[in-house]
Design an enzyme around this catalytic site. Sequence first.
Site, PDB file in Angstrom:
ATOM      1  N   CYS A  66      58.641 -48.321 -67.681  1.00 23.91           N
ATOM      2  CA  CYS A  66      59.364 -47.552 -66.674  1.00 23.91           C
ATOM      3  C   CYS A  66      58.329 -47.100 -65.655  1.00 23.91           C
ATOM      4  O   CYS A  66      57.204 -47.626 -65.649  1.00 23.91           O
ATOM      5  CB  CYS A  66      60.167 -46.409 -67.287  1.00 23.91           C
ATOM      6  SG  CYS A  66      59.230 -45.069 -68.049  1.00 23.91           S
ATOM      7  N   HIS A  99      44.676 -48.347 -85.145  1.00 28.46           N
ATOM      8  CA  HIS A  99      44.918 -47.133 -85.947  1.00 28.46           C
ATOM      9  C   HIS A  99      46.393 -46.818 -86.149  1.00 28.46           C
ATOM     10  O   HIS A  99      46.745 -46.224 -87.159  1.00 28.46           O
ATOM     11  CB  HIS A  99      44.256 -45.922 -85.281  1.00 28.46           C
ATOM     12  CG  HIS A  99      42.764 -45.910 -85.422  1.00 28.46           C
ATOM     13  ND1 HIS A  99      41.995 -44.794 -85.196  1.00 28.46           N
ATOM     14  CD2 HIS A  99      41.896 -46.903 -85.776  1.00 28.46           C
ATOM     15  CE1 HIS A  99      40.715 -45.085 -85.404  1.00 28.46           C
ATOM     16  NE2 HIS A  99      40.628 -46.361 -85.737  1.00 28.46           N
TER      17      HIS A  99
HETATM   18  C1  RB5 Z   1      62.589 -43.278 -62.573  1.00 28.57           C
HETATM   19  O1  RB5 Z   1      62.565 -42.716 -61.306  1.00 28.57           O
HETATM   20  C2  RB5 Z   1      61.514 -42.636 -63.449  1.00 28.57           C
HETATM   21  O2  RB5 Z   1      61.860 -41.320 -63.740  1.00 28.57           O
HETATM   22  C3  RB5 Z   1      61.303 -43.440 -64.702  1.00 28.57           C
HETATM   23  O3  RB5 Z   1      60.961 -44.743 -64.363  1.00 28.57           O
HETATM   24  C4  RB5 Z   1      60.220 -42.942 -65.634  1.00 28.57           C
HETATM   25  O4  RB5 Z   1      59.023 -42.677 -64.957  1.00 28.57           O
HETATM   26  C5  RB5 Z   1      60.606 -41.870 -66.551  1.00 28.57           C
HETATM   27  O5  RB5 Z   1      59.867 -41.424 -67.422  1.00 28.57           O
END
Ligand code: RB5
Length: 144
Positions: A66, A99
């Site tokens: 993400c 680990h």
């Molecule tokens: C999306 O904007 C963002 O919040 C997500 O990709 C991530 O960083 C969340 O932890």
Amino acid sequence: MKIAIGCDHAAFEEKKIIIDYIESNFEYQVIDLGCHSSDSVDYPEYGHLVGKHVASGKSDKGIILCGSGLGISIAANKINGIRAALCLSTEYAEISRKHNDSNILALGARFVDIDNLKSIIDVWFTTKFEGGRHLTRINKIELT
Ligand code: RB5
């Protein structure tokens, strides 16, 4: 070896590059669990999808991305049996395998450039779990 991969919209472009990279450089089968566009989605759905895929044995390992790597790793770690490690460096990738026997690699597409993401993946794929005292410890992680 089967690798499940998932991301949210913040890492959609990086996921495509990473899938190509893995398929070109490793003899692994990559299973893309989405998302499938840059449209906004919610990262927990993809963390859970990849986590369940790995925990059920449908995949051997997983990669999740993400923007920061934080949200999707927190979500994946809610699945029993998952040890998702957010790795911002090759050193973290190495220690998370040696680990912690991390079975999912979490990456932050907005904080690590693509060359470093590839290097982290290389180290994560090629580093083995050391077992021994670390096995005793990871066996204590699950509460149920
Ligand atoms: C999306 O904007 C963002 O919040 C997500 O990709 C991530 O960083 C969340 O932890």
